[in-house]
Design a protein around this motif. Structure first.
Motif, short mmCIF file in Angstrom:
data_model
loop_
_atom_site.label_atom_id
_atom_site.label_comp_id
_atom_site.label_asym_id
_atom_site.label_seq_id
_atom_site.Cartn_x
_atom_site.Cartn_y
_atom_site.Cartn_z
N ALA A 251 0.87 -1.17 0.00
CA ALA A 251 0.00 0.00 0.00
C ALA A 251 0.91 1.22 0.00
CB ALA A 251 -0.90 0.00 1.23
N LEU A 252 0.78 2.07 -1.00
CA LEU A 252 1.70 3.19 -1.21
C LEU A 252 0.97 4.51 -1.02
CD1 LEU A 252 3.39 1.71 -4.39
CD2 LEU A 252 4.35 1.79 -2.08
N GLY A 253 1.35 5.21 0.04
CA GLY A 253 0.78 6.52 0.31
C GLY A 253 1.86 7.57 0.34
N GLU A 254 1.88 8.37 1.38
CA GLU A 254 2.89 9.43 1.50
C GLU A 254 3.23 9.62 2.97
OE1 GLU A 254 3.55 13.60 -0.67
OE2 GLU A 254 1.75 13.57 0.60
N ALA A 255 4.52 9.53 3.28
CA ALA A 255 4.96 9.73 4.65
C ALA A 255 4.77 11.20 5.04
CB ALA A 255 6.42 9.34 4.80
N ALA A 256 4.42 11.41 6.33
CA ALA A 256 4.16 12.78 6.79
C ALA A 256 4.31 12.86 8.30
CB ALA A 256 2.74 13.20 6.39
N HIS A 257 4.37 14.08 8.81
CA HIS A 257 4.46 14.32 10.25
C HIS A 257 3.10 14.07 10.87
CE1 HIS A 257 4.99 16.35 14.07
NE2 HIS A 257 6.30 16.48 13.81
N SER A 258 3.08 13.32 11.97
CA SER A 258 1.81 12.91 12.56
C SER A 258 1.02 14.07 13.16
CB SER A 258 2.05 11.86 13.65
OG SER A 258 2.80 12.42 14.72
N GLY A 259 1.72 15.14 13.56
CA GLY A 259 1.01 16.26 14.18
C GLY A 259 0.69 17.40 13.24
N ALA A 260 1.35 17.43 12.08
CA ALA A 260 1.24 18.60 11.21
C ALA A 260 0.28 18.43 10.05
CB ALA A 260 2.63 18.95 10.68
N VAL A 261 -0.13 17.20 9.75
CA VAL A 261 -0.95 16.95 8.57
C VAL A 261 -2.35 16.51 9.00
CG1 VAL A 261 -1.17 15.66 6.41
CG2 VAL A 261 1.09 16.31 7.26
N PRO A 262 -3.40 17.27 8.63
CA PRO A 262 -4.76 16.88 9.01
C PRO A 262 -5.24 15.67 8.22
CG PRO A 262 -4.82 18.79 7.57
CD PRO A 262 -3.38 18.53 7.86
N ARG A 263 -6.34 15.08 8.68
CA ARG A 263 -6.83 13.86 8.07
C ARG A 263 -7.11 14.03 6.60
NH1 ARG A 263 -11.14 10.85 6.57
NH2 ARG A 263 -11.18 8.66 7.26
N TRP A 264 -7.71 15.14 6.21
CA TRP A 264 -8.16 15.28 4.83
C TRP A 264 -7.01 15.43 3.84
CZ3 TRP A 264 -7.80 19.95 1.92
CH2 TRP A 264 -7.34 21.07 2.63
N LEU A 265 -5.81 15.73 4.34
CA LEU A 265 -4.64 15.84 3.46
C LEU A 265 -3.70 14.64 3.57
CD1 LEU A 265 -3.73 19.64 3.82
CD2 LEU A 265 -4.78 18.47 1.86
N ARG A 266 -4.08 13.68 4.39
CA ARG A 266 -3.20 12.52 4.57
C ARG A 266 -3.40 11.48 3.46
NH1 ARG A 266 -2.25 10.86 10.89
NH2 ARG A 266 -1.89 12.98 11.68
N ARG A 267 -2.30 10.80 3.17
CA ARG A 267 -2.33 9.60 2.32
C ARG A 267 -1.70 8.47 3.15
NH1 ARG A 267 0.96 10.92 -2.66
NH2 ARG A 267 0.27 8.83 -3.27
N ASP A 268 -2.44 8.04 4.15
CA ASP A 268 -1.95 7.12 5.19
C ASP A 268 -1.97 5.69 4.66
OD1 ASP A 268 -1.74 5.41 7.44
OD2 ASP A 268 -2.44 7.02 8.76
N ALA A 269 -0.79 5.12 4.48
CA ALA A 269 -0.69 3.77 3.91
C ALA A 269 -1.28 2.72 4.85
CB ALA A 269 0.76 3.43 3.59
N VAL A 270 -1.15 2.91 6.16
CA VAL A 270 -1.70 1.93 7.11
C VAL A 270 -3.22 1.90 7.03
CG1 VAL A 270 -2.10 1.50 9.56
CG2 VAL A 270 0.22 1.86 8.74
N LEU A 271 -3.85 3.09 7.05
CA LEU A 271 -5.30 3.12 6.97
C LEU A 271 -5.79 2.64 5.60
CD1 LEU A 271 -6.21 6.40 8.89
CD2 LEU A 271 -6.23 4.03 9.70
#
Length: 448
Positions: A251-271
Motif C-alpha cells: 500500500a503506497l501513500g505518502e509519509a508525513a508528520h503525525s502532528g502537522a498533517v490533518p486527516r483530509w490531506l493525509r495519504r496514510d498507507a496503514v489506513l
C-alpha cells in the motif's frame, strides 16, 4: 531395521472416536502397526531440531528419511527406483504389466520446526499398503508408492516440486530460486547435490505417463480443527482448494508528520491497507453467505522498521495476500473484487494498492467415483467419517490435474499442522491407513 514377515494374523483397530462404536473394523497386521509406530519415532528422533521437525526440501534430512523408507521396502522384497527429480518410487510388481498401475504417495520434507506427521503419515500409510499386498497372492495390477520431493513451499517459495517434475510441469525458471533461509543456495544446486538430473527436469521431460496409472490416493493429516471438533477420525476429501497468492503486495501513500498533517490531506498507507483488508473481509463474508467456497488471509502486514515511528504517518505498508477456493470461477471473481476495491481506495484515500506479481495454483477436484468408493469402505466398517474440502495444497492436486483419477484420506489431528504440536493418534492413523489401502486395491475397478 524391521524384518517383514508373511501371513501374520490381523488385529482389529479401535479408533478414538469419543464413545461411538465402530462395527466390522478394517484389519491391519499387528507387526505393520508396530512398524508404523517405530517409523514415526525414528523420524522424530532423526530430524528433531530442538523445537520441532525440520527436513529441508532437497536437503540431507529429506534424503535420509527417503533412504529409511527405501531400506525397509528393499528388505521386504519391493522394487525401488529413483527418478530424474530424485523422487523415490517403491513398487510391488503385478502379474499383468499391461494394466495401469495403482499408486499412492506423499512427501517427507517439512516446514522449519514443523510437526512429525505432515507428509510422513501419507508415505508410511502407503508403505503399509504395499507391504500388506505383498503378503497375499501376487496382484494382477502393479502397485506404486511415490515418495515425492519438495511438496512444501517454505524452502524455495514453490510447492509440489517433485510431483510437478513427474508430469513435465516443472518450470525451468524455478531452478534459479534461492533457498529462502540460505540465499547462497539455488534450487538447482540443491537438487543436483541430492542426485537429481537437473537438465532433464528443466527440459520438462515427463518422468511418468499419466495413462500408466489407474488412480492415485494420498493420506494426510487434517491441517485444521474440523475433524477434531466433530469427533470423526477419517475425512474423505472432495477437492483441494487452489489459491491466488501475492507475496509482495504494498500500500503506497505518502509519509508525513503525525502532528502537522490533518486527516483530509493525509495519504496514510496503514489506513489504506487496513481499509482494503476490511473491504475484502466484507466481500468474503458475502460470498460465504451465497454458498461459495472461499478463504482469505493477509499473512504479513507491516511497516518498515527502519523508517516507522510513532510520530510518522506511514507512507508504505508491505503485506501478503492469498485467497483459496475449490472453484476457479470464485478465485477469479474474488480477484476482480480486490482490483475494484483497490481502485476505490486510491480515489478515496490517495493510497495505491499494488498487489505485485501473483502466483496461481489451480484447484483440483477429487474423483467422484473414488470418493463414493471411499464412503462405501467407511460405511461398511461403520467408521465415522465426513466429506471435507482440503484448504491446504497436496501432491494429489498435481496428479488430479494431470488427469489421474485421485482421492485423499484425512486423518484427525489436533493443533493443526506446520507446527511441533501436531498430535495425530496412532489408532486414528491405522484406521486411515486401512481406508487408503482399500481405495488403492479397489479403486481401479470403479474408474476403468
Amino acid at each position: 531395521m524391521h524384518e517383514v514377515k508373511h501371513a501374520l494374523p490381523a488385529v482389529r483397530l479401535r479408533a478414538k472416536v469419543g464413545r461411538m462404536q465402530m462395527g466390522q473394523p478394517l484389519a491391519v497386521a499387528p507387526d505393520l502397526a508396530d512398524l508404523a509406530r517405530d517409523l514415526f519415532a525414528a523420524l522424530r528422533a532423526a530430524h528433531h531440531d530442538g523445537i520441532g521437525i525440520t527436513r529441508e526440501t532437497y536437503g540431507d534430512g529429506e534424503t535420509a528419511a527417503m533412504r529409511r523408507i527405501e531400506a525397509i521396502a528393499r528388505e521386504a522384497g519391493l522394487d525401488c527406483a529413483w527418478d530424474a527429480a530424485a523422487n523415490l518410487r517403491v513398487t510391488l510388481r503385478g502379474t499383468d504389466p499391461s494394466l495401469p498401475a495403482a499408486a499412492c504417495g506423499s512427501h517427507l520434507d517439512s516446514v522449519p520446526q514443523g510437526g512429525n506427521y505432515d507428509g510422513a503419515a501419507g508415505v508410511i500409510a502407503g508403505l503399509l499398503a504395499l507391504l500388506h499386498a505383498a503378503r497375499g497372492p501376487q496382484p494382477a495390477r502393479t502397485l506404486h508408492l511415490f515418495v515425492l520431493r519438495g511438496e512444501e513451499s517454505a524452502w524455495y517459495g514453490r510447492p509440489y516440486l517433485g510431483s510437478s517434475a513427474l508430469f513435465g510441469q516443472f518450470d525451468p525458471a524455478w531452478m534459479d530460486l534461492p533457498n529462502l533461509r540460505d540465499r547462497t543456495m539455488t534450487l538447482r544446486q540443491a537438487m543436483a547435490r541430492e542426485g537429481a538430473d537437473t537438465d532433464t527436469v528443466a527440459a520438462r521431460r515427463p518422468l511418468l505417463d499419466p495413462a500408466s496409472l489407474s488412480h492415485f490416493v494420498e493420506l494426510h493429516i487434517e491441517q485444521g480443527p474440523v475433524m477434531v471438533a466433530r469427533r470423526v477420525p477419517v475425512g474423505l476429501v472432495s477437492g483441494i482448494r487452489g489459491n491466488h497468492r501475492h507475496p509482495e503486495a504494498r500500500a503506497l501513500g505518502e509519509a508525513a508528520h503525525s502532528g502537522a498533517v490533518p486527516r483530509w490531506l493525509r495519504r496514510d498507507a496503514v489506513l489504506g491497507a487496513a481499509d482494503f483488508a476490511m473491504r475484502l473481509d466484507a466481500s468474503w463474508r458475502t460470498l460465504l453467505e451465497r454458498g461459495e467456497d472461499l478463504v482469505m488471509t493477509f499473512g504479513i502486514f507491516a511497516t518498515d522498521p527502519r523508517e516507522h515511528a510513532m510520530t510518522r504517518v506511514p507512507g508504505e505498508v508491505r503485506f501478503t495476500l492469498e485467497w483459496r477456493s475449490e472453484s476457479e470461477a470464485t478465485l477469479d471473481a474474488f480477484g476482480a473484487l480486490a482490483a475494484a476495491e483497490a481502485e476505490e481506495i486510491a480515489r478515496e484515500r490517495g493510497v495505491r494498492i499494488a498487489l505485485g506479481p501473483g502466483v496461481r495454483t489451480p484447484p483440483a477436484a477429487m474423483d467422484k467415483r473414488l470418493l463414493a468408493l471411499s464412503r462405501r469402505i467407511c460405511q461398511a466398517a461403520r467408521i465415522p467419517h465426513e466429506v471435507v474440502a482440503s484448504g491446504a495444497g497436496h501432491d494429489a492436486a498435481i496428479f488430479a490435474n494431470a488427469s489421474v483419477p485421485s482421492a485423499m484420506v484425512f486423518v484427525r489431528n489436533e493443533h493443526g499442522s506446520h507446527n511441533p504440536r501436531e498430535a495425530m493418534e496412532l489408532d486414528d492413523f491405522l484406521v486411515g491407513a486401512a481406508v487408503l489401502r482399500d481405495i488403492l486395491l479397489q479403486g481401479a475397478e470403479v474408474v476403468r
